[in-house]
Design an enzyme around this catalytic site. Sequence first.
Site, PDB file in Angstrom:
ATOM      1  N   GLU A  84     -10.649  -2.631   4.803  1.00 50.44           N
ATOM      2  CA  GLU A  84      -9.519  -2.428   3.894  1.00 50.44           C
ATOM      3  C   GLU A  84      -8.533  -1.392   4.429  1.00 50.44           C
ATOM      4  O   GLU A  84      -7.322  -1.582   4.362  1.00 50.44           O
ATOM      5  CB  GLU A  84     -10.013  -2.006   2.514  1.00 50.44           C
ATOM      6  CG  GLU A  84      -8.874  -1.757   1.528  1.00 50.44           C
ATOM      7  CD  GLU A  84      -9.346  -1.475   0.124  1.00 50.44           C
ATOM      8  OE1 GLU A  84      -8.512  -1.545  -0.790  1.00 50.44           O
ATOM      9  OE2 GLU A  84     -10.536  -1.194  -0.062  1.00 50.44           O
ATOM     10  N   ASP A 111     -15.574  -2.993   2.947  1.00 51.53           N
ATOM     11  CA  ASP A 111     -14.857  -2.220   1.933  1.00 51.53           C
ATOM     12  C   ASP A 111     -15.614  -0.903   1.780  1.00 51.53           C
ATOM     13  O   ASP A 111     -16.717  -0.880   1.228  1.00 51.53           O
ATOM     14  CB  ASP A 111     -14.811  -2.960   0.594  1.00 51.53           C
ATOM     15  CG  ASP A 111     -13.773  -2.359  -0.354  1.00 51.53           C
ATOM     16  OD1 ASP A 111     -13.412  -1.187  -0.157  1.00 51.53           O
ATOM     17  OD2 ASP A 111     -13.342  -3.057  -1.287  1.00 51.53           O
ATOM     18  N   ILE A 113     -15.125   1.805  -0.065  1.00 48.77           N
ATOM     19  CA  ILE A 113     -15.375   2.105  -1.480  1.00 48.77           C
ATOM     20  C   ILE A 113     -14.701   1.016  -2.305  1.00 48.77           C
ATOM     21  O   ILE A 113     -13.472   0.998  -2.424  1.00 48.77           O
ATOM     22  CB  ILE A 113     -14.812   3.475  -1.919  1.00 48.77           C
ATOM     23  CG1 ILE A 113     -15.285   4.598  -1.006  1.00 48.77           C
ATOM     24  CG2 ILE A 113     -15.213   3.759  -3.371  1.00 48.77           C
ATOM     25  CD1 ILE A 113     -14.711   5.961  -1.375  1.00 48.77           C
ATOM     26  N   ASP A 114     -15.480   0.107  -2.845  1.00 50.59           N
ATOM     27  CA  ASP A 114     -14.912  -0.873  -3.764  1.00 50.59           C
ATOM     28  C   ASP A 114     -15.003  -0.268  -5.163  1.00 50.59           C
ATOM     29  O   ASP A 114     -16.094  -0.102  -5.707  1.00 50.59           O
ATOM     30  CB  ASP A 114     -15.663  -2.200  -3.711  1.00 50.59           C
ATOM     31  CG  ASP A 114     -14.939  -3.264  -4.525  1.00 50.59           C
ATOM     32  OD1 ASP A 114     -13.792  -3.568  -4.178  1.00 50.59           O
ATOM     33  OD2 ASP A 114     -15.505  -3.740  -5.520  1.00 50.59           O
ATOM     34  N   THR A 116     -12.270   2.365  -5.872  1.00 49.99           N
ATOM     35  CA  THR A 116     -11.747   3.701  -5.546  1.00 49.99           C
ATOM     36  C   THR A 116     -11.227   4.427  -6.783  1.00 49.99           C
ATOM     37  O   THR A 116     -11.439   5.627  -6.943  1.00 49.99           O
ATOM     38  CB  THR A 116     -10.630   3.600  -4.483  1.00 49.99           C
ATOM     39  OG1 THR A 116     -11.178   3.062  -3.282  1.00 49.99           O
ATOM     40  CG2 THR A 116     -10.042   4.961  -4.188  1.00 49.99           C
ATOM     41  N   ASP A 239     -13.085  -7.274  -0.777  1.00 50.76           N
ATOM     42  CA  ASP A 239     -13.537  -7.123  -2.166  1.00 50.76           C
ATOM     43  C   ASP A 239     -14.742  -8.003  -2.469  1.00 50.76           C
ATOM     44  O   ASP A 239     -15.581  -7.648  -3.303  1.00 50.76           O
ATOM     45  CB  ASP A 239     -12.422  -7.510  -3.151  1.00 50.76           C
ATOM     46  CG  ASP A 239     -11.209  -6.606  -3.047  1.00 50.76           C
ATOM     47  OD1 ASP A 239     -11.394  -5.390  -2.916  1.00 50.76           O
ATOM     48  OD2 ASP A 239     -10.081  -7.131  -3.111  1.00 50.76           O
TER      49      ASP A 239
END
Length: 295
Positions: A84, A111, A113-114, A116, A239
């Site tokens: 990302e 990702d 931190i999915d 954030t 995601d």
Amino acid sequence: MSPVSPDNRNERQPYVVTSKGHTAAAINAAAKAGEWIKSRQGQVKELGSKTSAQDLVTEVDKGVEQMIRRLILTHYPDHAILGEEGVEPGAEALTAALDEAREHEYLWIVDPIDGTTNFVHGFPFYCVSIALVVKGELTVGVIYDPIRDEMFVAEKGKGAYMHGIPTKVSAETLPGNSLIAMGFPPDRVVAQPANMAGLQQIMPQVRGIRAGGSAALHLAYVAAGRVDGYWEVGLSPWDCAAGVLLVLESGGKVTNTLGNPYDIGTRHVVASNGRIHDYLVTSLQAADATGFKKQ
């Protein structure tokens, strides 16, 4: 990861995987990244945005992605990584990055931190998501929730597990008895109206709807049978790639909002236990909530 009996579910299996292989590398990277993220909650010093004021990025996102890249490339220096934080904001940049990424035989989709926004606010619903695509096929999917210490792992053709215990989608067949998850991505021009239209259509017909703010965790919850279905318009590959494999290997179904097969370029996603899938797709189409323009 060795199986554990249901009686020992609280005795979590260690994440230090001594065996070699793609799955072991993904588990180790997710575990180390997740623990570091958890240690940084409430300590964010630099808060920025990408596409909008709602599309947040922190120095933790960037640092974690670099950590995961180093861990993967140490084992597989010739593999490609689509993350990302390595893609410029906007649909055109994403399309270009995907076109380039598809050319690689081994592609990791990350990702860091999915969720954030949840992380920034201290809302404990976020995760690390790592997937591996080999020759165009999703092969490994790992999602780690550091707050609950839950590691979801899927390998193509080998099933899906959470701490060694097989995950299975729910058996619910009736929409009226179903708990459905959905999301609201940062795009408030196209995605938000579509998701709101879907919400208005589906909410009166189901038991409940949840919007936790992490697409990856919602997909993991479909795989684990905690929710019966999930949809969202406006997603990116990082995601949902790992979560999609979790759902499929747990016996579920994943398509785009028109009912067509999932591809890593799919941005409008429906995932379910398979039994209520047609209901979700039909409902979204009836509400003109697919994210696609009518022909």
